[in-house]
Scaffold this active site. Structure first.
Site, short mmCIF file in Angstrom:
data_model
loop_
_atom_site.label_atom_id
_atom_site.label_comp_id
_atom_site.label_asym_id
_atom_site.label_seq_id
_atom_site.Cartn_x
_atom_site.Cartn_y
_atom_site.Cartn_z
N SER A 201 0.84 -1.19 0.00
CA SER A 201 0.00 0.00 0.00
C SER A 201 0.87 1.24 0.00
CB SER A 201 -0.90 0.02 1.23
OG SER A 201 -0.13 0.45 2.34
N LYS A 202 0.21 2.37 -0.20
CA LYS A 202 0.98 3.61 -0.25
C LYS A 202 1.65 3.91 1.08
CE LYS A 202 -3.32 6.31 -0.01
NZ LYS A 202 -4.34 5.38 -0.50
N ARG A 203 1.14 3.31 2.14
CA ARG A 203 1.77 3.51 3.45
C ARG A 203 3.17 2.90 3.51
NH1 ARG A 203 -3.51 3.14 4.73
NH2 ARG A 203 -3.43 0.88 4.65
N TYR A 208 4.52 3.31 -5.56
CA TYR A 208 4.21 4.04 -6.79
C TYR A 208 5.34 3.94 -7.81
CZ TYR A 208 0.58 6.17 -3.95
OH TYR A 208 -0.50 6.38 -3.15
#
Ligand code: GLU
Length: 424
Positions: A201-203, A208
């Site tokens: 996840s972006k956490r 990205y």
């Protein structure tokens, strides 16, 4: 059959690796069969509008070579189309108005069965499928409605998307049936996980595409690695360019088990892509990480290329270019070469003589060192290791003492050797 696929991102402002993988697989399914790859922007959630977000999608796809053949089609421009279809459903008795919205009416008896290419046959009891909103009170369609209308209107044959949509697919199929439309082939993709229990996840900081570019990964290596996150090639080879993937990719090679993201493996794949670059290509990519110096870049880059896994490995390897790194004379101790601070002085003085007597090309410098070491029955490293320390101040450098010498040229080399002798 002419294959038509679509990538349908919501413009969030970032390209998550999972999304990029969906784009890639969608592209490959089309290209493998000389089909058409279409871009659709799912921008009906105006509250989540992000400035410039569409450009992130365009730029990332173009940079990766995932060029679309049709589109982009914007859902926000098709409000009237969805309303029109919703009205048809109301008329047929498959939808109704409530609370200002239009709702899908799902049957309460029977069951819905469909086949997914990855997850196999799935059957759901209709009584477990709840009525759902098709058009919200603000007049915008929900994803659940728009995806069906658009996939039908765009003649999409293969719908590839994340498996989080698997459980809603029976609802979509009820819509296709209500309209009397053909249901597309479904290819639901396994999630990309950070570990056995957490999605990437972006956490995690780097989920990205841009994060990996910044870290010094090559675009084609990122594409190569994410292709393998959920898909296995038939043979042993795991290194692919995009056009090789277009040939090799098969839907049947996609696994239903979650793919675990492994940065060490991604690094190894990147290293392989770096090794395959021509010297010119490598130098162009490496130069910004090296900086501007009066040195022979060809010699340096030849040494760096096999020592570089990702481009950001370069800067710490060349930190001696500006000036010799701080070192202690103990660094001259090397068991294998039988050197010490005591032997280094003699070796460096001999080096000065060799450099002064030669034409300053690699072969003639090497030959002078070779003659010397044979005469004194020493390893050539007895001379070259102290030379490397004197020139760099480091226990390891891109290339040995001789390469560094050629890279710096005579003046800089002589200057650094003299300084090292003084320090001894
Ligand atoms: N907008 C959806 C997403 O980004 C698309 C899902 C689909 O491909 O149908 O997840």
């Amino acid at each position: 059959m002419m294959i038509r696929t679509r990538f349908a991102p919501s413009p969030t402002g970032f390209m998550h690796l999972g999304n990029l993988r969906t784009a890639l697989y969608t592209y490959l399914i089309a290209k493998k069969h000389k089909g058409t790859f279409i871009l659709r922007i799912e921008d009906t959630d105006q509250a989540r509008y992000v400035e410039g977000a569409v450009d992130v999608i365009y730029n990332t796809l173009k940079e990766c070579g995932l060029n679309w053949d049709e589109g982009p089609i914007f859902q926000s421009e098709r409000k009237d189309v969805y309303k029109e279809y919703a009205a048809q459903l109301v008329e047929k008795g498959h939808a109704y108005h409530s609370e200002g919205a239009i709702w899908q009416k799902t049957p309460t008896t029977g069951s819905t069965t469909f086949k997914d290419e990855i997850y196999g046959e799935i059957t759901v009891e209709n009584k477990e499928i709840e009525d759902q909103v098709l058009i919200k009170s603000d007049g915008m369609p929900t994803y659940n409605f728009a995806n069906v209308i658009d996939d039908h209107e765009m003649n999409i044959t293969h719908v590839a998307r994340g498996n989080e949509y698997l459980s809603s697919t029976p609802k979509y199929n009820l819509l296709y049936e209500a309209f009397g439309w053909e249901i597309p082939t479904y290819v639901h993709l396994p999630p990309i996980m950070r570990d056995a229990t957490h999605k990437l996840s972006k956490r995690d900081g780097d989920a990205y595409f841009d994060d990996f570019k910044e870290k010094g990964y090559l675009t084609e290596a990122i594409i190569n690695y994410i292709a393998l996150l959920g898909w296995s090639p038939k043979g042993e080879n795991e290194i692919f360019t995009l056009s090789e993937l277009e040939q090799a990719f098969e839907i049947s090679g996609i696994s239903k088990s979650p793919a675990i993201f492994d940065e060490a493996k991604m690094r190894a794949i990147n290293a392989e892509h770096i090794r395959r670059l021509s010297p010119e290509q490598f130098m162009e990519l490496a130069k910004p990480h090296i900086g501007e110096f009066d040195i022979n870049y060809n010699v340096l880059c030849t040494a760096l290329q096999p020592r570089t896994e990702i481009l950001s490995d370069i800067t710490p390897q060349v930190d001696f270019l500006e000036q010799v790194c701080d070192y202690d004379n103990d660094l001259f101790n090397n068991k294998k070469m039988k050197t010490s601070p005591e032997t280094a002085k003699e070796a460096l003085e001999a080096a000065l003589t060799c450099l002064n007597n030669s034409n300053f090309d690699r072969d003639s410098i090497y030959n002078s060192f070779k003659e010397l070491s044979e005469k004194h029955e020493r390893k050539i490293g007895w001379y070259l290791y102290p030379l490397q320390v004197a020139l760099t101040g480091k226990p390891a450098a891109p290339g040995g003492g001789l390469d560094i010498c050629i890279m710096f040229g005579k003046d800089q080399s002589v200057k650094r050797i003299k300084e090292a002798i003084e320090k001894l």
